[in-house]
Structure formats: structure tokens, C-alpha cells
Write a protein that holds these residues in place. Structure first.
Motif, PDB file in Angstrom:
ATOM      1  N   ILE A 189      13.637  74.267  33.639  1.00 31.70           N
ATOM      2  CA  ILE A 189      14.375  74.575  34.864  1.00 31.70           C
ATOM      3  C   ILE A 189      14.049  76.004  35.247  1.00 31.70           C
ATOM      4  O   ILE A 189      14.086  76.919  34.420  1.00 31.70           O
ATOM      5  CB  ILE A 189      15.887  74.342  34.661  1.00 31.70           C
ATOM      6  N   GLY A 201      16.090  76.845  40.658  1.00 31.93           N
ATOM      7  CA  GLY A 201      16.694  75.788  39.857  1.00 31.93           C
ATOM      8  C   GLY A 201      15.905  74.494  39.857  1.00 31.93           C
ATOM      9  O   GLY A 201      16.432  73.448  39.450  1.00 31.93           O
ATOM     10  N   THR A 209      13.478  71.580  38.705  1.00 28.33           N
ATOM     11  CA  THR A 209      13.384  70.999  37.369  1.00 28.33           C
ATOM     12  C   THR A 209      12.118  70.160  37.220  1.00 28.33           C
ATOM     13  O   THR A 209      11.566  69.652  38.211  1.00 28.33           O
ATOM     14  CB  THR A 209      14.608  70.124  37.072  1.00 28.33           C
ATOM     15  N   THR A 235      18.516  64.966  31.706  1.00 26.83           N
ATOM     16  CA  THR A 235      18.823  65.855  32.826  1.00 26.83           C
ATOM     17  C   THR A 235      19.028  67.268  32.308  1.00 26.83           C
ATOM     18  O   THR A 235      19.841  67.487  31.402  1.00 26.83           O
ATOM     19  CB  THR A 235      20.083  65.400  33.569  1.00 26.83           C
ATOM     20  N   SER A 292      20.076  71.252  33.144  1.00 22.94           N
ATOM     21  CA  SER A 292      20.883  72.041  34.076  1.00 22.94           C
ATOM     22  C   SER A 292      21.114  73.419  33.466  1.00 22.94           C
ATOM     23  O   SER A 292      20.928  73.613  32.263  1.00 22.94           O
ATOM     24  CB  SER A 292      22.214  71.346  34.384  1.00 22.94           C
ATOM     25  N   ARG A 293      21.515  74.348  34.308  1.00 22.16           N
ATOM     26  CA  ARG A 293      21.788  75.690  33.800  1.00 22.16           C
ATOM     27  C   ARG A 293      23.072  76.227  34.409  1.00 22.16           C
ATOM     28  O   ARG A 293      23.397  75.927  35.575  1.00 22.16           O
ATOM     29  CB  ARG A 293      20.616  76.648  34.058  1.00 22.16           C
ATOM     30  N   ASP A 294      23.772  77.019  33.627  1.00 16.36           N
ATOM     31  CA  ASP A 294      24.992  77.687  34.057  1.00 16.36           C
ATOM     32  C   ASP A 294      24.735  79.176  33.857  1.00 16.36           C
ATOM     33  O   ASP A 294      24.908  79.693  32.742  1.00 16.36           O
ATOM     34  CB  ASP A 294      26.173  77.198  33.231  1.00 16.36           C
TER      35      ASP A 294
END
Length: 124
Positions: free
Chosen positions: A50, A55, A57, A68, A70-72
Motif C-alpha cells: 500500500i 493509498g 494497493t 485486503t 489497509s493502513r491507519d
């Protein structure tokens, strides 16, 4: 720089796991994060990544539609949600970070910083 993976374990085929990669010691927002895996006797392969910028992917064909990423950014954490797991997903999973890699199919040599890995075993 520190990357710490967690969330691995033993799961039955068809099950799910969520891996986490917690980062510290660098400006997380600027870095592309990749997930890799290595099974016994096999080379390390890229699973997903990512980008830092937008963002976007990318996924290996073997996991598309099942995994899947994802990033925070406020939590300095990247996640890999893995569904419909198969025995061939069994491997040690690593996260890695690099500031300058061009997002795309993740290649191990492009990433500078690595975590210690977490074991994922898919078996009945």
C-alpha cells in the motif's frame, strides 16, 4: 526503525486472520508498506503493498480477492485481512517499509526495513 508483526496463528482452510504491522522510529506516512511471505524451502514473495501517497494497493495474483491491505496512519499500523485461507498460504509473513519504492508488485530487494515475521499456518 522498528516493524512488529502480529496476528498470525493456526487456522482451518476457509478461515480468516488479520495481520497487523506496527511501525515506529520513522515518519510512517511517507513510507510504502509491503507484506511478504516465505514458506519453507521457497523464496520470499511479495503478497501486497500500500502506497504512502494515495493509498493505492497492489496484490499478488495468488491472493487477489481474498486478501485486503489497509493502513491507519494515525496509529502507524498496516493491516492485512486474509479471508478464505488455503493451505498454500502457510508461511511466515513479514511486513516491510520503504520510502522510495515505486508502488507495484512488491519485490523484497526494494524494501529497506523489515519486521521479524509472524507464522501463519492453514491446516485442518
Amino acid at each position: 526503525v522498528q516493524l512488529v508483526e502480529s496476528g498470525g496463528g493456526l487456522v482451518q482452510p476457509g478461515g480468516s486472520l488479520r495481520l497487523s504491522c506496527a511501525a515506529s522510529g520513522f515518519t510512517f506516512d511517507y513510507y510504502t508498506i509491503g507484506w511478504f511471505r516465505q514458506a519453507p524451502g521457497k523464496e520470499r514473495e511479495g503478497v501486497s503493498c500500500i502506497s504512502s501517497s494515495d493509498g493505492s494497493t497492489f496484490y499478488a495474483d495468488s491472493v487477489k480477492g481474498r486478501f485486503t491491505i489497509s493502513r491507519d496512519n494515525p496509529k502507524n499500523t498496516v493491516y492485512l485481512q486474509m479471508n478464505n485461507l488455503k493451505p498454500e498460504d502457510t508461511a511466515v509473513y513479514y511486513c516491510a517499509a520503504d520510502r522510495w519504492v515505486v508502488p507495484g508488485t512488491p519485490l523484497p530487494y526494494e524494501y529497506d526495513y523489515w519486521g521479524q515475521g509472524t507464522q501463519v499456518t492453514v491446516s485442518s
